[in-house]
Motif scaffolding. Structure first.
Motif, mmCIF file in Angstrom:
data_model
loop_
_atom_site.group_PDB
_atom_site.id
_atom_site.type_symbol
_atom_site.label_atom_id
_atom_site.label_comp_id
_atom_site.label_asym_id
_atom_site.label_seq_id
_atom_site.Cartn_x
_atom_site.Cartn_y
_atom_site.Cartn_z
ATOM 1 N N ASP A 61 0.862 -1.172 0.000
ATOM 2 C CA ASP A 61 0.000 0.000 0.000
ATOM 3 C C ASP A 61 0.910 1.237 0.000
ATOM 4 O OD1 ASP A 61 -2.379 1.623 0.536
ATOM 5 O OD2 ASP A 61 -1.574 1.811 2.569
ATOM 6 N N ASP B 5 -0.292 5.093 0.795
ATOM 7 C CA ASP B 5 -0.588 6.125 1.786
ATOM 8 C C ASP B 5 -0.558 5.588 3.207
ATOM 9 O OD1 ASP B 5 -0.992 8.319 -0.010
ATOM 10 O OD2 ASP B 5 -2.858 7.363 -0.620
ATOM 11 N N ASN B 6 0.272 6.203 4.006
ATOM 12 C CA ASN B 6 0.465 5.847 5.418
ATOM 13 C C ASN B 6 1.147 4.503 5.648
ATOM 14 O OD1 ASN B 6 0.028 7.863 7.230
ATOM 15 N ND2 ASN B 6 -2.187 7.646 7.191
ATOM 16 N N THR B 7 1.557 3.851 4.547
ATOM 17 C CA THR B 7 2.358 2.631 4.669
ATOM 18 C C THR B 7 3.799 2.942 4.257
ATOM 19 O OG1 THR B 7 0.487 1.161 4.270
ATOM 20 C CG2 THR B 7 2.670 0.275 3.801
ATOM 21 N N ASP C 91 -1.638 -0.433 5.989
ATOM 22 C CA ASP C 91 -1.972 0.131 7.305
ATOM 23 C C ASP C 91 -3.458 0.041 7.634
ATOM 24 O OD1 ASP C 91 -2.364 2.233 5.247
ATOM 25 O OD2 ASP C 91 -3.024 3.413 6.968
ATOM 26 N N GLN C 92 -4.268 -0.474 6.707
ATOM 27 C CA GLN C 92 -5.709 -0.468 6.968
ATOM 28 C C GLN C 92 -6.319 -1.869 6.978
ATOM 29 O OE1 GLN C 92 -8.277 2.544 5.416
ATOM 30 N NE2 GLN C 92 -6.549 3.713 4.638
ATOM 31 N N ASP D 248 -6.589 -3.072 3.002
ATOM 32 C CA ASP D 248 -5.380 -3.867 2.743
ATOM 33 C C ASP D 248 -5.465 -5.290 3.297
ATOM 34 O OD1 ASP D 248 -4.089 -1.481 1.744
ATOM 35 O OD2 ASP D 248 -3.825 -0.879 3.837
HETATM 36 MG MG LIG Z 1 -2.903 3.176 3.466
#
Ligand SMILES: [Mg+2]
Length: 164
Positions: free
Chosen positions: A31, A33-35, A115-116, A120
Motif C-alpha cells: 500500500d 498512503d500511510n504505509t 496500514d488499513q 489492505d
Molecule cells: Mg494506506
C-alpha cells in the motif's frame, strides 16, 4: 470474513526480509498512503528505499497496490521504480489478482503490507495471501479516518502482536 492480519509491525522496514523468504514469499504487495509515506506526500519515507533494496537483493518482487488514483500513485511509483496498480478497489480482490499476474506469483507466495484493516488486510485475506499490518505513518485528522481508526482499535484490542 477476516480482518485479522497474520503479522503486525510498527513500520515496513521492521519486517524481516529473510523471514519472508523462509516462509516462501516471492512477492510483496505494498500500500502507499500511510504505509510507505504520509498522505499525499510526494516522496517516500527515507527508510523505505533501504528496505526495498533488501527485498530486491533477496529476490523478492515488489509492487504497489493503491486505492488512490493514478495521478497520486504514478509519480511515487516512478521514484521507487516500482510497478503499480492504482484505483485497486481494495478490499475487492481484483487488484490483488492483477498484481499476482504481473509478478507471476500464486496468492500463497504473496504478502500484502498495509496500514488499513478494512482495505489492505481484509482484501489480502480474501485473496489468500499473507497479510501484514503496519502502523499508519501519520495519524489522519479527518473525522472519517478517526472514526475508522477507532473501529480498528476495537477489532485489534485482543489481538496480540504476532511477528514473523
Ligand atoms: Mg494506506
Amino acid at each position: 470474513m477476516s480482518f485479522k492480519p497474520h503479522y503486525i509491525y510498527a513500520r515496513v522496514s521492521e519486517i524481516p526480509v529473510e523471514k519472508l523468504k523462509s516462509k516462501g514469499i516471492k512477492g510483496v504487495i505494498l500500500d502507499v498512503d500511510n504505509t510507505l509515506t504520509t498522505h499525499d506526500a510526494p516522496q517516500p519515507s527515507p527508510w523505505v528505499r533501504k528496505w526495498l533494496d533488501q527485498l530486491e537483493q533477496a529476490g523478492i518482487k515488489t509492487m504497489i497496490l493503491s486505492n488512490n488514483n493514478k495521478g497520486r500513485v504514478l509519480p511515487f511509483a516512478e521514484i521507487l521504480k516500482l510497478p503499480f496498480v492504482a484505483e485497486g478497489k481494495k478490499p475487492l480482490t481484483i487488484g490483488y489478482e492483477k498484481c499476482a499476474k504481473l509478478m507471476g506469483c500464486a496468492p500463497n507466495q504473496l504478502a500484502m503490507v498495509g496500514d488499513q484493516l478494512f482495505t489492505d488486510i481484509w482484501g489480502g485475506n480474501r485473496f489468500g495471501c499473507m497479510t501484514i499490518l503496519v502502523e499508519p505513518i501519520q495519524e489522519e485528522t479527518m473525522f472519517f479516518f478517526k472514526a475508522k481508526r477507532f473501529i480498528e482499535k476495537i477489532v485489534l484490542k485482543d489481538m496480540p502482536r504476532r511477528q514473523l
